[in-house]
Write an enzyme that holds these catalytic residues in place. Structure first.
Site, PDB file in Angstrom:
ATOM      1  N   ASP A  39      53.846  10.695 107.372  1.00 13.00           N
ATOM      2  CA  ASP A  39      53.862   9.647 106.365  1.00 13.00           C
ATOM      3  C   ASP A  39      53.624   8.276 106.999  1.00 13.00           C
ATOM      4  O   ASP A  39      52.860   7.455 106.484  1.00 13.00           O
ATOM      5  CB  ASP A  39      55.206   9.665 105.630  1.00 13.00           C
ATOM      6  CG  ASP A  39      55.354   8.519 104.653  1.00 13.00           C
ATOM      7  OD1 ASP A  39      54.625   8.491 103.655  1.00 13.00           O
ATOM      8  OD2 ASP A  39      56.198   7.635 104.898  1.00 13.00           O
ATOM      9  N   GLU A 111      51.119  15.474 104.677  1.00 11.54           N
ATOM     10  CA  GLU A 111      51.744  14.531 105.610  1.00 11.54           C
ATOM     11  C   GLU A 111      52.223  15.242 106.874  1.00 11.54           C
ATOM     12  O   GLU A 111      52.056  14.732 107.992  1.00 11.54           O
ATOM     13  CB  GLU A 111      52.893  13.812 104.929  1.00 11.54           C
ATOM     14  CG  GLU A 111      52.440  12.855 103.841  1.00 11.54           C
ATOM     15  CD  GLU A 111      53.571  12.153 103.142  1.00 11.54           C
ATOM     16  OE1 GLU A 111      53.349  11.052 102.607  1.00 11.54           O
ATOM     17  OE2 GLU A 111      54.701  12.701 103.120  1.00 11.54           O
TER      18      GLU A 111
END
Length: 220
Positions: A39, A111
């Site tokens: 992320d 992610e």
């Protein structure tokens, strides 16, 4: 692995392991730590790209574009394009409730995969990987007008035309563990249709479809 990258197989498997699978296998490792790492890498790569490539944009517009590119909906779209859903390791409960096509699970897997690429191949290749992933999103002319919040965009189109906010007709079908929804919204002759695994996703898709029709008609 997409784009011909040689990622550590154990890290890649970990990136595709949902916590529901780990729970059913004695608390085995899962992808949440890799997701946390990915992320951060995703956000930085997208932020730097937008800053460098769009000097004419204000801070607020840059923030809107970044949000559109790193949203759960956008990342789930990327995951479906890569076919990640078929490779996920899920617990029985998630398997039975359509976890392989849930936006949140797919987005987390993207992610986590970015995190695995970073640990395997380093920051430069990880940044390039991110930019390759989002390239199809950047190529979509409606990405930054309707996809960030399509329902709000449709309300704005209604207000601009002096019309009330349009209602959504949304229906579900299929068994409880594999429910699918179809939504329809009509405004000023444009009829948008959207489908998804939840009412929210279906309505967002319907709104985006309607906005695209209205703006396309105006442009023509």
């Amino acid at each position: 692995m997409p784009f011909g990258l040689s990622v550590d197989p154990e890290l890649l498997q970990l990136a595709l392991t949902h916590r529901s699978w780990a729970y059913e296998h004695g608390g085995a490792p899962h992808n949440e730590r890799l997701e946390f790492l990915g992320d951060s890498i995703l956000g930085q790569a997208v932020t730097v790209m937008l800053y460098r490539d769009s000097p004419e944009l204000s801070e607020g517009e840059l923030a809107k574009r970044r949000a559109a590119l790193v949203s759960t909906v956008a990342l789930a779209e990327i995951a479906r394009g890569l076919g990640l859903g078929a490779s996920l390791r899920l617990g029985r409960g998630e398997e039975l409730t359509g976890g392989r096509d849930k936006d949140s699970i797919l987005a987390d897997a993207v992610e986590a995969t970015i995190g695995a690429v970073f640990l395997s191949l380093g920051p430069e290749i990880a940044d390039r990987f991110v930019l390759d992933l989002i390239a199809p999103l950047l190529a979509d002319p409606d990405r930054f007008t309707a996809s960030l919040d399509p329902k709000t965009a449709l309300q704005q189109e209604a207000a601009r035309r002096g019309l009330p906010h349009p209602p959504y007709e949304t229906r579900g079908s299929g068994p409880d563990h594999d429910r699918r929804y179809t939504s329809r919204v009509t405004l000023d002759g444009a009829s948008g249709v959207g489908r998804g695994t939840s009412k929210k996703v279906a309505e967002l898709a319907a709104a985006r479809d309607a906005v695209a029709q209205l703006r396309g008609r105006s442009a023509g």
